[in-house]
Design a protein around this motif. Structure first.
Motif, PDB file in Angstrom:
ATOM      1  N   MET A  79       0.840  -1.207   0.000  1.00  0.00           N
ATOM      2  CA  MET A  79       0.000   0.000   0.000  1.00  0.00           C
ATOM      3  C   MET A  79       0.873   1.254   0.000  1.00  0.00           C
ATOM      4  O   MET A  79       0.595   2.209  -0.731  1.00  0.00           O
ATOM      5  CB  MET A  79      -0.912   0.021   1.231  1.00  0.00           C
ATOM      6  CG  MET A  79      -2.004  -1.022   1.243  1.00  0.00           C
ATOM      7  SD  MET A  79      -3.314  -0.675   0.064  1.00  0.00           S
ATOM      8  CE  MET A  79      -3.957   0.830   0.711  1.00  0.00           C
ATOM      9  N   TRP A  89      -2.895   9.202   1.655  1.00  0.00           N
ATOM     10  CA  TRP A  89      -3.974   8.350   1.142  1.00  0.00           C
ATOM     11  C   TRP A  89      -5.285   9.121   1.117  1.00  0.00           C
ATOM     12  O   TRP A  89      -5.537   9.962   1.990  1.00  0.00           O
ATOM     13  CB  TRP A  89      -4.148   7.108   2.009  1.00  0.00           C
ATOM     14  CG  TRP A  89      -2.975   6.173   2.025  1.00  0.00           C
ATOM     15  CD1 TRP A  89      -1.839   6.258   1.284  1.00  0.00           C
ATOM     16  CD2 TRP A  89      -2.830   5.024   2.852  1.00  0.00           C
ATOM     17  NE1 TRP A  89      -0.995   5.221   1.594  1.00  0.00           N
ATOM     18  CE2 TRP A  89      -1.575   4.454   2.556  1.00  0.00           C
ATOM     19  CE3 TRP A  89      -3.640   4.428   3.811  1.00  0.00           C
ATOM     20  CZ2 TRP A  89      -1.114   3.303   3.177  1.00  0.00           C
ATOM     21  CZ3 TRP A  89      -3.171   3.278   4.426  1.00  0.00           C
ATOM     22  CH2 TRP A  89      -1.934   2.722   4.116  1.00  0.00           C
ATOM     23  N   GLY A  96      -7.143   0.274   3.444  1.00  0.00           N
ATOM     24  CA  GLY A  96      -5.798   0.660   3.836  1.00  0.00           C
ATOM     25  C   GLY A  96      -5.751   1.207   5.252  1.00  0.00           C
ATOM     26  O   GLY A  96      -4.853   0.875   6.032  1.00  0.00           O
TER      27      GLY A  96
END
Length: 140
Positions: A79, A89, A96
């Protein structure tokens, strides 16, 4: 709906079904070839709704617990390689976020911190002694 994973010391990861099942999918993709039953079982769990996707990590045998945590580390690394640090993100990266939170909880356990340090529940859950059945597959 929420989904729950009980960890080794009785603390609880509690996340949305979407984030939790997405997290299980990410982890299942990183399970090594030496553990195909665990990979298949986690991927199958990822396709279920709560409460049928939930489990207790203490119900896995030691070998599978070790592989589960190793796969979690590999999934989180993947990730970060793909999307950068967690602070970059998108807000809707629920799988995640769930995975990063799970790994934070695991690090807390390894550091010997009490469950109350980082627990999504206000109580610790005792282990019921029941093993997880990796042969329980719902999908075809």
């Amino acid at each position: 709906m929420a989904a729950i994973l009980h960890l080794e010391d009785g603390r609880t990861l509690d996340r949305s079904n979407l984030g939790f099942c997405g997290m299980l999918e990410l982890i299942s993709r990183e399970i090594s070839d030496e553990h195909p039953k665990l990979r298949t079982w986690l991927a199958d769990k990822a396709g279920r709704t709560s409460p049928f996707c939930e489990f207790d990590i203490r119900g896995l045998d030691e070998t599978h617990r070790i592989e589960f945590w190793a796969a979690c580390e590999r999934a989180l690394l993947a990730m970060r390689q793909r999307h950068g640090p967690q602070t970059s993100w998108p807000n809707n990266m629920y799988a995640g976020e769930s995975l990063a939170h799970l790994m934070h909880m695991h690090q807390s356990i390894l550091a010997g911190e009490p469950p109350s340090t980082l627990n999504d529940s206000h109580i610790t859950i005792p282990f019921d002694g029941n093993p997880e059945d990796l042969d329980e597959i719902w999908g075809s």
